[in-house]
Design a protein around this motif. Structure first.
Motif, PDB file in Angstrom:
ATOM      1  N   GLY A  96       0.820  -1.208   0.000  1.00 11.24           N
ATOM      2  CA  GLY A  96       0.000   0.000   0.000  1.00 11.24           C
ATOM      3  C   GLY A  96       0.853   1.256   0.000  1.00 11.24           C
ATOM      4  N   ALA A  97       1.897   1.259   0.821  1.00 11.57           N
ATOM      5  CA  ALA A  97       2.769   2.432   0.905  1.00 11.57           C
ATOM      6  C   ALA A  97       3.443   2.736  -0.430  1.00 11.57           C
ATOM      7  N   ALA A  98       3.733   1.709  -1.211  1.00  6.55           N
ATOM      8  CA  ALA A  98       4.348   1.919  -2.527  1.00  6.55           C
ATOM      9  C   ALA A  98       3.444   2.754  -3.432  1.00  6.55           C
ATOM     10  N   ARG A  99       2.127   2.695  -3.201  1.00  7.41           N
ATOM     11  CA  ARG A  99       1.182   3.472  -4.010  1.00  7.41           C
ATOM     12  C   ARG A  99       0.899   4.840  -3.402  1.00  7.41           C
ATOM     13  N   VAL A 100       0.921   4.939  -2.077  1.00  2.73           N
ATOM     14  CA  VAL A 100       0.515   6.167  -1.390  1.00  2.73           C
ATOM     15  C   VAL A 100       1.693   7.076  -1.085  1.00  2.73           C
ATOM     16  N   ALA A 101       2.740   6.522  -0.494  1.00  3.98           N
ATOM     17  CA  ALA A 101       3.907   7.306  -0.081  1.00  3.98           C
ATOM     18  C   ALA A 101       5.152   6.433  -0.182  1.00  3.98           C
ATOM     19  N   PRO A 102       5.659   6.226  -1.396  1.00  2.00           N
ATOM     20  CA  PRO A 102       6.801   5.331  -1.566  1.00  2.00           C
ATOM     21  C   PRO A 102       8.032   5.865  -0.840  1.00  2.00           C
ATOM     22  N   HIS A 103       8.591   5.023   0.010  1.00  4.42           N
ATOM     23  CA  HIS A 103       9.774   5.424   0.764  1.00  4.42           C
ATOM     24  C   HIS A 103      10.715   4.241   0.963  1.00  4.42           C
ATOM     25  N   VAL A 104      10.162   3.094   1.297  1.00  2.00           N
ATOM     26  CA  VAL A 104      10.945   1.891   1.549  1.00  2.00           C
ATOM     27  C   VAL A 104      10.524   0.833   0.534  1.00  2.00           C
ATOM     28  N   ARG A 105      11.484   0.185  -0.074  1.00  5.61           N
ATOM     29  CA  ARG A 105      11.180  -0.898  -1.015  1.00  5.61           C
ATOM     30  C   ARG A 105      11.186  -2.226  -0.282  1.00  5.61           C
ATOM     31  N   MET A 106      10.237  -3.070  -0.632  1.00  3.78           N
ATOM     32  CA  MET A 106      10.143  -4.389  -0.022  1.00  3.78           C
ATOM     33  C   MET A 106       9.770  -5.360  -1.127  1.00  3.78           C
ATOM     34  N   ASN A 107      10.463  -6.467  -1.192  1.00  4.49           N
ATOM     35  CA  ASN A 107      10.181  -7.463  -2.217  1.00  4.49           C
ATOM     36  C   ASN A 107       9.199  -8.507  -1.677  1.00  4.49           C
ATOM     37  N   LYS A 108       8.075  -8.001  -1.186  1.00  5.95           N
ATOM     38  CA  LYS A 108       7.048  -8.871  -0.611  1.00  5.95           C
ATOM     39  C   LYS A 108       5.708  -8.175  -0.788  1.00  5.95           C
TER      40      LYS A 108
END
Length: 182
Positions: A96-108
């Motif tokens: 969700g954060a990748a769409r709203v406020a991208p800051h940390v990348r997670m491969n999950k």
């Protein structure tokens, strides 16, 4: 926004009595004040901190899987499956954060799925694993996780409040992502 207790009860889909008891508790803890039967939140940051301390995403039924596909493909495939099968779902945590406020990348991938996770996993050939997962399903203990979910492009994402709550208690940079979102 100013609210009446009845409006809050309707919005939250709870009884008037429960909404009234919650209002009393929030007033007692100085999170809100009542003026002429209207409720006003006066300490939103304090309330959010208290909520964060009492909430844990771990109360949900969590199941982890592995998929050979990349995270974005997995997220889209799951959402399409859920749409086609009339199952509510929404991205949360780092997805969700990748769409709203991208800051940390997670491969999950992280998704709330209302029901039918076993059938979904079987149909989409996900392998349940004890370690090395790249997909986390959260089956909600409370349907409130879908309250005010948002549509961002083709993706359903939990509300920013739910996203913050989920991230804040997730180890491995979740707190950092939550603070960036906030």
């Amino acid at each position: 926004k100013l609210w009446q207790v009845q409006q809050l009860a309707e919005e939250a889909d709870v009884s008037l009595g429960l909404a009234s008891r919650i209002k009393d508790q929030l007033a007692e803890e100085s999170f809100l004040i009542a003026e002429n039967r209207l409720l006003k939140l006066v300490a939103p940051s304090k309330l959010m901190e208290a909520w964060t301390q009492s909430y844990s995403y771990k109360k949900n039924r969590i199941r982890e899987y592995y998929s050979a596909f990349d995270v974005t493909t997995v997220e889209r495939t799951i959402q399409e499956y859920c749409t086609n099968n009339n199952i509510r779902c929404a991205l949360t945590m780092f997805s969700g954060a990748a769409r709203v406020a991208p800051h940390v990348r997670m491969n999950k991938a992280f998704l709330y799925v209302e029901r039918g996770i076993d059938d979904l996993a079987k149909t989409l050939n996900f392998k349940q694993v004890a370690s090395g997962a790249n997909l986390m399903f959260l089956e909600p203990y409370d349907q409130g996780v879908f309250y005010k979910k948002q549509q961002i492009g083709e993706d359903a994402v939990v509300s920013n409040v739910q996203l913050y709550l989920d991230l804040k208690r997730y180890k491995g940079r979740g707190e950092e992502a939550a603070e960036f979102l906030r």
